[in-house]
Design a protein around this motif. Structure first.
Motif, PDB file in Angstrom:
ATOM      1  N   ARG A 101       0.748  -1.138  -0.072  1.00 16.05           N
ATOM      2  CA  ARG A 101      -0.033   0.078  -0.076  1.00 16.05           C
ATOM      3  C   ARG A 101       0.793   1.347  -0.022  1.00 16.05           C
ATOM      4  NH1 ARG A 101      -3.204  -1.510   4.910  1.00 16.05           N
ATOM      5  NH2 ARG A 101      -1.622  -2.813   4.846  1.00 16.05           N
ATOM      6  N   ASP A 102       2.055   1.334   0.598  1.00 20.62           N
ATOM      7  CA  ASP A 102       2.905   2.289   0.596  1.00 20.62           C
ATOM      8  C   ASP A 102       4.303   1.754   0.217  1.00 20.62           C
ATOM      9  OD1 ASP A 102       4.587   4.396   1.105  1.00 20.62           O
ATOM     10  OD2 ASP A 102       3.563   4.895   2.993  1.00 20.62           O
ATOM     11  N   ARG A 103       4.963   1.876  -0.953  1.00 20.39           N
ATOM     12  CA  ARG A 103       6.103   1.340  -1.155  1.00 20.39           C
ATOM     13  C   ARG A 103       7.408   1.919  -0.552  1.00 20.39           C
ATOM     14  NH1 ARG A 103       6.566  -3.434  -3.373  1.00 20.39           N
ATOM     15  NH2 ARG A 103       8.348  -2.551  -4.811  1.00 20.39           N
ATOM     16  N   ARG A 104       7.108   3.168   0.052  1.00 19.07           N
ATOM     17  CA  ARG A 104       8.021   3.894   0.751  1.00 19.07           C
ATOM     18  C   ARG A 104       8.515   2.966   2.304  1.00 19.07           C
ATOM     19  NH1 ARG A 104       5.525   9.345   1.162  1.00 19.07           N
ATOM     20  NH2 ARG A 104       3.697   7.835   1.408  1.00 19.07           N
ATOM     21  N   ARG A 105       7.358   2.274   2.541  1.00 21.05           N
ATOM     22  CA  ARG A 105       7.526   1.708   3.964  1.00 21.05           C
ATOM     23  C   ARG A 105       7.745   0.245   3.929  1.00 21.05           C
ATOM     24  NH1 ARG A 105       2.871   1.273   8.685  1.00 21.05           N
ATOM     25  NH2 ARG A 105       2.111  -0.637   7.494  1.00 21.05           N
ATOM     26  N   VAL A 106       8.743  -0.162   4.793  1.00 27.44           N
ATOM     27  CA  VAL A 106       9.211  -1.427   4.836  1.00 27.44           C
ATOM     28  C   VAL A 106       8.731  -2.230   5.811  1.00 27.44           C
ATOM     29  CG1 VAL A 106      11.312  -2.984   5.064  1.00 27.44           C
ATOM     30  CG2 VAL A 106      11.476  -0.773   3.644  1.00 27.44           C
ATOM     31  N   LEU A 107       8.263  -3.358   5.754  1.00 31.38           N
ATOM     32  CA  LEU A 107       7.462  -4.314   6.694  1.00 31.38           C
ATOM     33  C   LEU A 107       8.285  -5.350   7.164  1.00 31.38           C
ATOM     34  CD1 LEU A 107       3.754  -4.190   5.404  1.00 31.38           C
ATOM     35  CD2 LEU A 107       4.691  -2.712   7.198  1.00 31.38           C
ATOM     36  N   LEU A 108       8.172  -5.828   8.259  1.00 32.79           N
ATOM     37  CA  LEU A 108       8.959  -7.249   8.742  1.00 32.79           C
ATOM     38  C   LEU A 108       7.987  -8.368   8.524  1.00 32.79           C
ATOM     39  CD1 LEU A 108      10.638  -5.466  11.775  1.00 32.79           C
ATOM     40  CD2 LEU A 108      11.797  -6.092   9.416  1.00 32.79           C
ATOM     41  N   LYS A 109       8.474  -9.391   8.011  1.00 29.40           N
ATOM     42  CA  LYS A 109       7.784 -10.703   7.843  1.00 29.40           C
ATOM     43  C   LYS A 109       8.324 -11.837   8.579  1.00 29.40           C
ATOM     44  CE  LYS A 109       5.943 -13.651   3.928  1.00 29.40           C
ATOM     45  NZ  LYS A 109       6.519 -14.595   4.387  1.00 29.40           N
ATOM     46  N   VAL A 110       7.541 -12.259   9.259  1.00 26.54           N
ATOM     47  CA  VAL A 110       8.079 -13.871  10.010  1.00 26.54           C
ATOM     48  C   VAL A 110       7.883 -14.950   8.882  1.00 26.54           C
ATOM     49  CG1 VAL A 110       7.922 -15.364  11.661  1.00 26.54           C
ATOM     50  CG2 VAL A 110       7.496 -13.000  12.247  1.00 26.54           C
ATOM     51  N   GLU A 111       9.035 -15.596   8.595  1.00 32.10           N
ATOM     52  CA  GLU A 111       9.009 -16.360   7.391  1.00 32.10           C
ATOM     53  C   GLU A 111       8.471 -17.704   7.974  1.00 32.10           C
ATOM     54  OE1 GLU A 111       9.898 -16.182   4.409  1.00 32.10           O
ATOM     55  OE2 GLU A 111      10.781 -14.032   4.704  1.00 32.10           O
ATOM     56  N   GLU A 112       7.781 -18.654   7.138  1.00 35.06           N
ATOM     57  CA  GLU A 112       7.071 -19.892   7.618  1.00 35.06           C
ATOM     58  C   GLU A 112       7.810 -20.814   8.478  1.00 35.06           C
ATOM     59  OE1 GLU A 112       3.948 -20.631   7.663  1.00 35.06           O
ATOM     60  OE2 GLU A 112       3.853 -18.576   7.012  1.00 35.06           O
ATOM     61  N   CYS A 113       9.172 -20.819   8.080  1.00 29.44           N
ATOM     62  CA  CYS A 113      10.183 -21.567   8.802  1.00 29.44           C
ATOM     63  C   CYS A 113      10.269 -21.290  10.035  1.00 29.44           C
ATOM     64  CB  CYS A 113      11.463 -21.719   7.918  1.00 29.44           C
ATOM     65  SG  CYS A 113      12.591 -20.246   7.989  1.00 29.44           S
ATOM     66  N   ALA A 114      10.216 -19.884  10.583  1.00 27.85           N
ATOM     67  CA  ALA A 114      10.579 -19.454  11.956  1.00 27.85           C
ATOM     68  C   ALA A 114       9.206 -19.962  12.487  1.00 27.85           C
ATOM     69  CB  ALA A 114      10.210 -18.053  11.879  1.00 27.85           C
ATOM     70  N   LYS A 115       7.877 -19.997  12.046  1.00 25.22           N
ATOM     71  CA  LYS A 115       6.600 -20.358  12.603  1.00 25.22           C
ATOM     72  C   LYS A 115       6.728 -21.929  12.914  1.00 25.22           C
ATOM     73  CE  LYS A 115       4.091 -16.745  10.365  1.00 25.22           C
ATOM     74  NZ  LYS A 115       3.158 -16.532   9.186  1.00 25.22           N
ATOM     75  N   GLU A 116       7.178 -22.565  12.075  1.00 22.43           N
ATOM     76  CA  GLU A 116       7.412 -24.123  12.236  1.00 22.43           C
ATOM     77  C   GLU A 116       8.365 -24.420  13.365  1.00 22.43           C
ATOM     78  OE1 GLU A 116       8.325 -25.742   8.335  1.00 22.43           O
ATOM     79  OE2 GLU A 116       6.527 -24.716   7.399  1.00 22.43           O
ATOM     80  N   LEU A 117       9.382 -23.509  13.330  1.00 18.58           N
ATOM     81  CA  LEU A 117      10.415 -23.768  14.422  1.00 18.58           C
ATOM     82  C   LEU A 117       9.923 -23.564  15.616  1.00 18.58           C
ATOM     83  CD1 LEU A 117      13.291 -24.656  14.112  1.00 18.58           C
ATOM     84  CD2 LEU A 117      13.836 -22.130  14.228  1.00 18.58           C
ATOM     85  N   GLY A 118       8.819 -22.338  15.916  1.00 19.94           N
ATOM     86  CA  GLY A 118       8.447 -22.049  17.197  1.00 19.94           C
ATOM     87  C   GLY A 118       7.396 -23.129  17.505  1.00 19.94           C
ATOM     88  N   TRP A 119       6.735 -23.609  16.597  1.00 19.02           N
ATOM     89  CA  TRP A 119       5.498 -24.520  17.000  1.00 19.02           C
ATOM     90  C   TRP A 119       6.156 -26.037  17.310  1.00 19.02           C
ATOM     91  CZ3 TRP A 119       0.917 -24.140  18.469  1.00 19.02           C
ATOM     92  CH2 TRP A 119      -0.063 -23.248  18.185  1.00 19.02           C
ATOM     93  N   SER A 120       7.402 -26.466  16.772  1.00 19.78           N
ATOM     94  CA  SER A 120       7.957 -27.564  17.210  1.00 19.78           C
ATOM     95  C   SER A 120       8.374 -27.483  18.664  1.00 19.78           C
ATOM     96  CB  SER A 120       9.198 -27.686  16.129  1.00 19.78           C
ATOM     97  OG  SER A 120      10.376 -27.031  16.465  1.00 19.78           O
ATOM     98  N   HIS A 121       8.845 -26.475  19.178  1.00 15.03           N
ATOM     99  CA  HIS A 121       9.079 -26.125  20.370  1.00 15.03           C
ATOM    100  C   HIS A 121       8.095 -25.669  21.191  1.00 15.03           C
ATOM    101  CE1 HIS A 121      12.263 -25.090  23.513  1.00 15.03           C
ATOM    102  NE2 HIS A 121      11.749 -24.178  23.941  1.00 15.03           N
TER     103      HIS A 121
END
Length: 153
Positions: free
Chosen positions: A94-114
Motif C-alpha cells: 500500500r505504501d512502497r516507501r514503507r518496509v515491513l517485517l515478515k516472519v517466515e514460515e520456517c520460523a513459525k514451524e520452528l516455534g511450533w515445534s518447540h
C-alpha cells in the motif's frame, strides 16, 4: 489494595502468574540457545507474530517500541533474524516507501515445534473451563497486562 507482606489469595495468584512468566522465559531462553539466537530475538519474533495476528503491518519502529530498543538495537535484532532466515524485509504493497517485517514460515514451524506442546497444554486446560471461568481468566490477564503497560518500561 494489597499491602506489602499481605499473603492472601490475591498474592498467591500473583506469585503463580510470576512463576508462569519465569518458566515461560526459561523456555524462551532454551529455544534461543538451541537455535543460535538471543532471548531478545525470540521476543522480537513474538512481537512480530502478535502484529501479524492483529493484522498490523510491523515496521522496525513498531518492533523497537515493542521491545523497548533504540534504532541501532532494533536494526541489530532484525539483521540477526534475517541472517537466520527467520524474518524478511518486504515493501508495503500500500505504501512502497514503507518496509515491513515478515516472519517466515520456517520460523513459525520452528516455534511450533518447540512451543506447540506448551500451547496445546494450556489450551487443553482452558477447554475444561466454563464460559464464566474463561471470562474471569481473560479479564484478569487483560487488566493485569494493561496495568503493566500503563506503567511503561
Amino acid at each position: 489494595m494489597v499491602t506489602r507482606g499481605h499473603e492472601g489469595p490475591e498474592m498467591e495468584i500473583f506469585h503463580l502468574l510470576r512463576a508462569v512468566a519465569v518458566e515461560y522465559g526459561l523456555r524462551q531462553a532454551d529455544f534461543a540457545a538451541e537455535h543460535g539466537m538471543h532471548v531478545t530475538d525470540v521476543r522480537a519474533l513474538i512481537c512480530l507474530l502478535d502484529a501479524e495476528r492483529a493484522g498490523t503491518g510491523a515496521t522496525a519502529g513498531h518492533l523497537g517500541a515493542g521491545l523497548g530498543l533504540n534504532s541501532a538495537g532494533t536494526t541489530a535484532v532484525i539483521d540477526r533474524l534475517e541472517r537466520l532466515g527467520l524474518v524478511s524485509r518486504v515493501r508495503d504493497v500500500r505504501d512502497r516507501r514503507r518496509v515491513l517485517l515478515k516472519v517466515e514460515e520456517c520460523a513459525k514451524e520452528l516455534g511450533w515445534s518447540h512451543f506447540g506442546p506448551l500451547i496445546d497444554g494450556a489450551v487443553a486446560v482452558l477447554s475444561g473451563f466454563d464460559e464464566r471461568q474463561t471470562a474471569a481468566v481473560r479479564l484478569f490477564l487483560r487488566t493485569t497486562l494493561d496495568a503493566l503497560t500503563a506503567r511503561g518500561r
